[in-house]
Design a protein around this motif. Structure first.
Motif, PDB file in Angstrom:
ATOM      1  N   LEU A  64      -4.670  -3.028   7.828  1.00  0.00           N
ATOM      2  CA  LEU A  64      -3.920  -2.292   6.816  1.00  0.00           C
ATOM      3  C   LEU A  64      -4.801  -1.240   6.166  1.00  0.00           C
ATOM      4  O   LEU A  64      -5.982  -1.464   5.917  1.00  0.00           O
ATOM      5  CB  LEU A  64      -3.393  -3.257   5.745  1.00  0.00           C
ATOM      6  CG  LEU A  64      -2.468  -4.372   6.229  1.00  0.00           C
ATOM      7  CD1 LEU A  64      -2.155  -5.329   5.077  1.00  0.00           C
ATOM      8  CD2 LEU A  64      -1.199  -3.804   6.820  1.00  0.00           C
ATOM      9  N   LEU A  85       0.608  -6.185  -4.485  1.00  0.00           N
ATOM     10  CA  LEU A  85       1.796  -5.606  -3.853  1.00  0.00           C
ATOM     11  C   LEU A  85       2.759  -6.741  -3.561  1.00  0.00           C
ATOM     12  O   LEU A  85       2.552  -7.521  -2.628  1.00  0.00           O
ATOM     13  CB  LEU A  85       1.391  -4.875  -2.574  1.00  0.00           C
ATOM     14  CG  LEU A  85       0.381  -3.740  -2.781  1.00  0.00           C
ATOM     15  CD1 LEU A  85      -0.256  -3.320  -1.461  1.00  0.00           C
ATOM     16  CD2 LEU A  85       1.060  -2.551  -3.439  1.00  0.00           C
ATOM     17  N   ASP A  86       3.795  -6.853  -4.397  1.00  0.00           N
ATOM     18  CA  ASP A  86       4.624  -8.055  -4.299  1.00  0.00           C
ATOM     19  C   ASP A  86       5.827  -7.914  -3.368  1.00  0.00           C
ATOM     20  O   ASP A  86       6.286  -8.926  -2.816  1.00  0.00           O
ATOM     21  CB  ASP A  86       5.057  -8.545  -5.683  1.00  0.00           C
ATOM     22  CG  ASP A  86       5.833  -7.513  -6.482  1.00  0.00           C
ATOM     23  OD1 ASP A  86       6.341  -7.879  -7.561  1.00  0.00           O
ATOM     24  OD2 ASP A  86       5.922  -6.335  -6.041  1.00  0.00           O
ATOM     25  N   VAL A 105       1.376   2.082   2.430  1.00  0.00           N
ATOM     26  CA  VAL A 105       0.305   1.454   3.195  1.00  0.00           C
ATOM     27  C   VAL A 105       0.637   1.657   4.675  1.00  0.00           C
ATOM     28  O   VAL A 105       1.805   1.563   5.055  1.00  0.00           O
ATOM     29  CB  VAL A 105       0.218  -0.050   2.871  1.00  0.00           C
ATOM     30  CG1 VAL A 105      -0.827  -0.743   3.757  1.00  0.00           C
ATOM     31  CG2 VAL A 105      -0.105  -0.266   1.391  1.00  0.00           C
ATOM     32  N   GLN A 117      -0.513   1.038   9.008  1.00  0.00           N
ATOM     33  CA  GLN A 117      -1.229   0.178   9.949  1.00  0.00           C
ATOM     34  C   GLN A 117      -1.145   0.798  11.335  1.00  0.00           C
ATOM     35  O   GLN A 117      -0.079   0.830  11.955  1.00  0.00           O
ATOM     36  CB  GLN A 117      -0.618  -1.228   9.957  1.00  0.00           C
ATOM     37  CG  GLN A 117      -1.382  -2.234  10.788  1.00  0.00           C
ATOM     38  CD  GLN A 117      -0.873  -3.645  10.565  1.00  0.00           C
ATOM     39  OE1 GLN A 117       0.316  -3.887  10.372  1.00  0.00           O
ATOM     40  NE2 GLN A 117      -1.785  -4.605  10.566  1.00  0.00           N
ATOM     41  N   TRP A 142       7.427  -5.665  -0.040  1.00  0.00           N
ATOM     42  CA  TRP A 142       7.136  -4.730   1.037  1.00  0.00           C
ATOM     43  C   TRP A 142       8.410  -4.431   1.828  1.00  0.00           C
ATOM     44  O   TRP A 142       9.283  -5.296   1.983  1.00  0.00           O
ATOM     45  CB  TRP A 142       6.119  -5.325   2.009  1.00  0.00           C
ATOM     46  CG  TRP A 142       4.761  -5.598   1.457  1.00  0.00           C
ATOM     47  CD1 TRP A 142       4.417  -6.503   0.495  1.00  0.00           C
ATOM     48  CD2 TRP A 142       3.541  -4.983   1.879  1.00  0.00           C
ATOM     49  NE1 TRP A 142       3.059  -6.478   0.273  1.00  0.00           N
ATOM     50  CE2 TRP A 142       2.493  -5.554   1.121  1.00  0.00           C
ATOM     51  CE3 TRP A 142       3.220  -4.008   2.827  1.00  0.00           C
ATOM     52  CZ2 TRP A 142       1.157  -5.183   1.274  1.00  0.00           C
ATOM     53  CZ3 TRP A 142       1.896  -3.641   2.990  1.00  0.00           C
ATOM     54  CH2 TRP A 142       0.883  -4.225   2.214  1.00  0.00           C
ATOM     55  N   GLY A 143       8.482  -3.211   2.352  1.00  0.00           N
ATOM     56  CA  GLY A 143       9.544  -2.908   3.301  1.00  0.00           C
ATOM     57  C   GLY A 143       9.182  -3.429   4.678  1.00  0.00           C
ATOM     58  O   GLY A 143       8.110  -4.005   4.880  1.00  0.00           O
ATOM     59  N   GLN A 144      10.069  -3.188   5.628  1.00  0.00           N
ATOM     60  CA  GLN A 144       9.851  -3.679   6.994  1.00  0.00           C
ATOM     61  C   GLN A 144       8.986  -2.715   7.814  1.00  0.00           C
ATOM     62  O   GLN A 144       8.514  -3.070   8.889  1.00  0.00           O
ATOM     63  CB  GLN A 144      11.197  -3.900   7.694  1.00  0.00           C
ATOM     64  CG  GLN A 144      11.810  -2.668   8.341  1.00  0.00           C
ATOM     65  CD  GLN A 144      12.360  -1.655   7.325  1.00  0.00           C
ATOM     66  OE1 GLN A 144      12.433  -1.921   6.125  1.00  0.00           O
ATOM     67  NE2 GLN A 144      12.762  -0.503   7.835  1.00  0.00           N
ATOM     68  N   TYR A 154       4.374   1.352   5.630  1.00  0.00           N
ATOM     69  CA  TYR A 154       5.081   0.442   4.739  1.00  0.00           C
ATOM     70  C   TYR A 154       5.096   1.017   3.320  1.00  0.00           C
ATOM     71  O   TYR A 154       4.079   1.550   2.862  1.00  0.00           O
ATOM     72  CB  TYR A 154       4.384  -0.915   4.669  1.00  0.00           C
ATOM     73  CG  TYR A 154       4.295  -1.691   5.953  1.00  0.00           C
ATOM     74  CD1 TYR A 154       3.133  -1.680   6.711  1.00  0.00           C
ATOM     75  CD2 TYR A 154       5.359  -2.485   6.383  1.00  0.00           C
ATOM     76  CE1 TYR A 154       3.034  -2.424   7.871  1.00  0.00           C
ATOM     77  CE2 TYR A 154       5.269  -3.232   7.548  1.00  0.00           C
ATOM     78  CZ  TYR A 154       4.098  -3.193   8.282  1.00  0.00           C
ATOM     79  OH  TYR A 154       4.006  -3.929   9.435  1.00  0.00           O
TER      80      TYR A 154
END
Lengths: 119, 108
Positions: free
Chosen positions: A45, A106-107, A37, A39, A109-111, A94
């Motif tokens: 998003l 989407l449970d 994803v 942004q 996520w990365g930073q 992400y």
């Protein structure tokens, strides 16, 4: 503990390429659906791509034919190969795990990693 | 249609109830999930499925759905709830994700 750590972002010229990585821990990438994803600065998003546990891949129209999602099971890592980059690809990218329980979501996520496409 | 539509901005008085909506044809087939994003941070899942909260999400957050509209309700909004909220679902093909444009929530 589940963790996703993206890397590989940076400054690239229009028309250039970049490969993003997403190292996972606490679960097996190949057994899950994994998504990218993005942004853009100051924007919302945008879904980019998904790879299913069975290996099927899908892309947003805006990146189809230019981006490739893949994974390395031995490294438990997800990738996004980005070619023919354009200014409008500038964004924080992400990776996220997609899970199903009473619906898709989407449970984890990365930073995020920042990609800047500019000359 | 593969679009999800959200109001760009909503405000709520501290301690009051606010509803954030998301409209799209695909919501007739798929539940929406909801994400909270604060400046400089990654999104956080707050609601999924019919009305489920991940561990650690306060019970003042709830979700509902009717027809082509999904809603996120915050009952007794707190100052820390001020953030951008995004809905997400699959598109009509079932294989592509789609996000709403996001709603900026201001707690007055």
């Amino acid at each position: 503990e589940v963790q996703l750590v993206e890397s590989g972002g940076g400054l690239v010229q229009p028309g250039g390429s970049l490969r993003l990585s997403c190292a996972a821990s606490g679960f097996t990438v190949s057994s899950n659906y994994m998504s990218w994803v993005r942004q853009a600065p100051g924007k919302g998003l945008e879904w980019v791509s998904v790879i299913y546990s069975g290996g099927s891949t899908y892309y947003a129209d805006s990146v189809k034919g230019r981006f490739t999602i893949s994974r390395d099971n031995s490294k438990n890592t997800l990738y996004l190969q980005m070619n023919s980059l354009r200014a409008e690809d500038t964004a924080v990218y992400y990776c996220a795990r997609e899970w199903y329980s009473s619906g898709w979501y989407l449970d984890y996520w990365g930073q995020g990693t920042l990609v800047t496409v500019s000359s | 249609s593969s679009e999800l539509t959200q109001d760009p901005a909503v405000s709520v008085a501290l301690g009051q109830t606010v509803r954030i909506t998301c409209q799209g044809d695909s919501l007739r087939s798929y539940y929406a999930s909801w994400y909270q994003q604060k400046p400089g941070q990654a999104p956080v899942l707050v609601i999924y499925g019919k009305n489920n909260r991940p561990s650690g999400i306060p019970d003042r957050f709830s979700g509902s759905s009717s027809g082509n509209t999904a809603s996120l309700t915050i009952t007794g909004a707190q100052a820390e709830d001020e953030a951008d909220y995004y809905c997400n679902s699959r598109d009509s093909s079932g294989n592509h994700g789609v996000f709403g444009g996001g709603t900026k929530l201001t707690v007055l």
